[in-house]
Design an enzyme around this catalytic site. Structure first.
Site, PDB file in Angstrom:
ATOM      1  N   LYS A 109       1.969 -40.408 -20.409  1.00 37.50           N
ATOM      2  CA  LYS A 109       2.734 -39.281 -19.795  1.00 37.50           C
ATOM      3  C   LYS A 109       3.867 -39.069 -20.080  1.00 37.50           C
ATOM      4  O   LYS A 109       4.866 -38.244 -19.562  1.00 37.50           O
ATOM      5  CB  LYS A 109       1.931 -38.446 -18.594  1.00 37.50           C
ATOM      6  CG  LYS A 109       0.593 -38.700 -18.898  1.00 37.50           C
ATOM      7  CD  LYS A 109      -0.229 -38.509 -17.089  1.00 37.50           C
ATOM      8  CE  LYS A 109      -1.771 -38.009 -17.902  1.00 37.50           C
ATOM      9  NZ  LYS A 109      -1.796 -37.692 -16.085  1.00 37.50           N
ATOM     10  N   LYS A 192      -9.448 -39.704 -27.490  1.00 36.27           N
ATOM     11  CA  LYS A 192     -10.873 -38.940 -26.315  1.00 36.27           C
ATOM     12  C   LYS A 192     -10.089 -38.096 -25.758  1.00 36.27           C
ATOM     13  O   LYS A 192      -9.062 -37.237 -25.537  1.00 36.27           O
ATOM     14  CB  LYS A 192     -10.595 -40.065 -25.079  1.00 36.27           C
ATOM     15  CG  LYS A 192      -9.182 -39.714 -24.680  1.00 36.27           C
ATOM     16  CD  LYS A 192      -8.683 -40.390 -22.299  1.00 36.27           C
ATOM     17  CE  LYS A 192      -7.773 -39.773 -22.372  1.00 36.27           C
ATOM     18  NZ  LYS A 192      -6.926 -40.196 -20.690  1.00 36.27           N
ATOM     19  N   LYS A 195      -7.262 -32.943 -21.365  1.00 36.94           N
ATOM     20  CA  LYS A 195      -7.115 -31.598 -21.577  1.00 36.94           C
ATOM     21  C   LYS A 195      -5.496 -31.756 -22.003  1.00 36.94           C
ATOM     22  O   LYS A 195      -5.168 -31.002 -22.721  1.00 36.94           O
ATOM     23  CB  LYS A 195      -6.927 -31.146 -19.899  1.00 36.94           C
ATOM     24  CG  LYS A 195      -8.441 -30.097 -19.477  1.00 36.94           C
ATOM     25  CD  LYS A 195      -8.677 -29.395 -19.788  1.00 36.94           C
ATOM     26  CE  LYS A 195      -9.779 -28.959 -18.851  1.00 36.94           C
ATOM     27  NZ  LYS A 195     -10.502 -27.687 -19.168  1.00 36.94           N
TER      28      LYS A 195
HETATM   29  P1  TYM Z   1      -9.661 -37.067 -14.406  1.00 38.15           P
HETATM   30  O1  TYM Z   1      -9.368 -36.139 -13.531  1.00 38.15           O
HETATM   31  O2  TYM Z   1      -9.050 -37.266 -15.505  1.00 38.15           O
HETATM   32  O3  TYM Z   1     -10.793 -36.848 -14.668  1.00 38.15           O
HETATM   33  C1  TYM Z   1     -12.066 -37.654 -14.191  1.00 38.15           C
HETATM   34  C2  TYM Z   1     -13.284 -38.609 -15.011  1.00 38.15           C
HETATM   35  O4  TYM Z   1     -13.394 -38.198 -16.202  1.00 38.15           O
HETATM   36  C3  TYM Z   1     -13.899 -39.115 -16.628  1.00 38.15           C
HETATM   37  N1  TYM Z   1     -13.151 -39.055 -18.257  1.00 38.15           N
HETATM   38  C4  TYM Z   1     -13.532 -39.433 -19.358  1.00 38.15           C
HETATM   39  N2  TYM Z   1     -14.560 -39.630 -19.764  1.00 38.15           N
HETATM   40  C5  TYM Z   1     -15.287 -40.127 -20.624  1.00 38.15           C
HETATM   41  N3  TYM Z   1     -15.176 -39.168 -21.701  1.00 38.15           N
HETATM   42  C6  TYM Z   1     -13.702 -38.886 -21.841  1.00 38.15           C
HETATM   43  N4  TYM Z   1     -13.310 -38.009 -22.745  1.00 38.15           N
HETATM   44  C7  TYM Z   1     -13.175 -39.002 -20.780  1.00 38.15           C
HETATM   45  N5  TYM Z   1     -12.307 -38.097 -19.872  1.00 38.15           N
HETATM   46  C8  TYM Z   1     -12.063 -37.816 -18.407  1.00 38.15           C
HETATM   47  C9  TYM Z   1     -12.193 -40.076 -16.390  1.00 38.15           C
HETATM   48  O5  TYM Z   1     -11.986 -41.136 -16.703  1.00 38.15           O
HETATM   49  C10 TYM Z   1     -12.282 -39.967 -15.291  1.00 38.15           C
HETATM   50  O6  TYM Z   1     -13.799 -40.753 -14.596  1.00 38.15           O
HETATM   51  N6  TYM Z   1      -7.203 -40.437 -11.967  1.00 38.15           N
HETATM   52  C11 TYM Z   1      -8.704 -40.225 -11.830  1.00 38.15           C
HETATM   53  C12 TYM Z   1      -9.519 -39.295 -10.700  1.00 38.15           C
HETATM   54  C13 TYM Z   1      -9.350 -39.805  -9.260  1.00 38.15           C
HETATM   55  C14 TYM Z   1      -9.903 -41.091  -9.497  1.00 38.15           C
HETATM   56  C15 TYM Z   1      -9.592 -41.292  -7.880  1.00 38.15           C
HETATM   57  C16 TYM Z   1     -11.399 -41.529  -9.827  1.00 38.15           C
HETATM   58  C17 TYM Z   1      -8.175 -39.992  -8.277  1.00 38.15           C
HETATM   59  N7  TYM Z   1      -8.358 -40.471  -6.937  1.00 38.15           N
HETATM   60  C18 TYM Z   1     -10.714 -42.528  -7.141  1.00 38.15           C
HETATM   61  C19 TYM Z   1     -12.010 -42.716  -8.830  1.00 38.15           C
HETATM   62  C20 TYM Z   1     -11.358 -43.429  -7.682  1.00 38.15           C
HETATM   63  C21 TYM Z   1      -8.375 -39.039 -12.821  1.00 38.15           C
HETATM   64  O7  TYM Z   1      -7.146 -38.131 -13.545  1.00 38.15           O
HETATM   65  O8  TYM Z   1      -9.606 -38.845 -13.785  1.00 38.15           O
END
Ligand code: TYM
Length: 329
Positions: A109, A192, A195
């Site tokens: 990023k 992957k 967004k």
């Molecule tokens: P975020 O909001 O980017 O994504 C949410 C969840 O979706 C999963 N994900 C995917 N899984 C499979 N294929 C894909 N293409 C794909 N894109 C996204 C992500 O792995 C995630 O599980 N940092 C985290 C949010 C967070 C979090 C936490 C998660 C903040 N604190 C504590 C677990 C525990 C995030 O930005 O997810």
């Protein structure tokens, strides 16, 4: 069990659902589960305040529409539980600068944004995530593959805290289902679905018009071969479509390969478009129903936050004491 999802850009995409949220729904039946919309993480990149507020409700409504049940899990907004940021400071003071700098999501990023536009918040993002997990003393964290490195850091910090101060945290495991760990971009099945990286045509937004969804699936990039076979390396596009089909219908990939033997890619895409739109249509309706009643939604989130705070406050008090802060009388 704890997990979180960002409220950015309004709609979740199919990768979020298949990679994470679907597991959240299943796991609320068997675990003491905490799920949150991570609005604090969202502001590590610029957000319009009105949009962020609206998107947080849309995110919560989607989680409910996907099947989270506030009677079975604790659902809340991260900013409603200030203990997360309080623990995050302690985590930051236990995390090496180099350790944080090695996080690939940060590197990716920040490389895109350039140093002048990269915030310190983006750099310390993983520390807040560590705090999110440790504050509930979570054992398992259901996420997609892209969060694995942050989970590794969480394990390291939990162990470090335990050995420096005394046993306090379980060392949490990432709960990642192999099949859906990474859902790929429909237009570029080597990367992957995301967004921030994908073009709109490559992402299945769960709140898209069903017509749009069908069109995106039908124009998914495949290969010049004609055989429908799962092969991640040689046939990434078809493999991605098979994974989505298999997960949503509960049919194994082997069964699908048999079913589509001798048929063209068009048949698979037409069927899949129908399967996804059949899933997405009631999902959109349910999301809208929750959004039509914001007062109930907000009450439900307030109740979730109250439950979460009771647990978080206890952990924080324990941590503050162990670290050596004098209690406030
Ligand atoms: P975020 O909001 O980017 O994504 C949410 C969840 O979706 C999963 N994900 C995917 N899984 C499979 N294929 C894909 N293409 C794909 N894109 C996204 C992500 O792995 C995630 O599980 N940092 C985290 C949010 C967070 C979090 C936490 C998660 C903040 N604190 C504590 C677990 C525990 C995030 O930005 O997810």
């Amino acid at each position: 069990m704890l997990s979180g999802i960002q409220p950015t850009a309004g709609s979740f995409h199919l990768g979020n659902y298949l990679g994470a949220v679907r597991q959240w729904v299943a796991l609320q039946e068997s675990h003491d589960a905490y799920y949150m919309v991570v609005d604090l993480h969202a502001i590590t990149v610029p957000q319009d305040p009105a949009e962020l507020r609206a998107n947080s409700r849309v995110a919560a409504a989607q989680l409910l529409a996907a099947g989270l049940d506030p009677e079975r899990c604790t659902l809340f907004l991260q900013s409603h539980v200030p203990e997360h940021t309080q623990l995050s400071w302690v985590v930051e003071c236990l995390t090496g600068f180099g350790e944080a700098a090695r996080m690939t999501q940060f590197k990716d990023k920040s490389a895109k944004q350039g140093t002048d536009h990269t915030t310190v918040g983006l750099f310390t993002y993983p520390a807040l995530m560590v705090a999110d997990i440790l504050i509930y003393r979570a054992h398992q964290v259901p996420v997609g593959e892209d969060q694995r490195q942050h989970l590794e850091l969480t394990r390291t910090i939990a162990e470090r805290f335990n050995s420096r101060f005394s046993h306090t945290f379980p060392v949490p495991d990432a709960y990642i289902l192999k099949e859906t760990a990474k859902i790929y971009d429909l237009q570029d099945p080597e990367v992957k679905m995301s967004k921030s990286a994908s073009t709109p045509k490559g992402i299945i937004d769960l709140l898209d018009e069903p017509k749009t969804t069908a069109k995106k699936i039908k124009s998914a990039v495949t290969d010049t071969d004609t055989v429908i076979r799962f092969d991640r390396d040689k046939k990434p596009g078809i493999s991605n479509l098979l994974t989505i089909h298999s997960t949503l219908t509960g049919t194994t990939v082997e069964e699908l390969e048999e079913r589509y033997a001798g048929k063209g890619y068009g048949a698979l895409k037409t069927d899949l478009a129908e399967i996804v739109t059949d899933w997405v249509t009631p999902f959109r309706q349910r999301t809208q129903e929750f959004l039509d009643d914001p007062a109930t939604l907000d009450t439900l989130l307030a109740r979730g936050a109250e439950k979460a705070r009771a647990v978080a406050a206890e952990t924080l008090a324990d941590v503050y004491e162990k670290v050596g802060f004098l209690p406030a009388k």
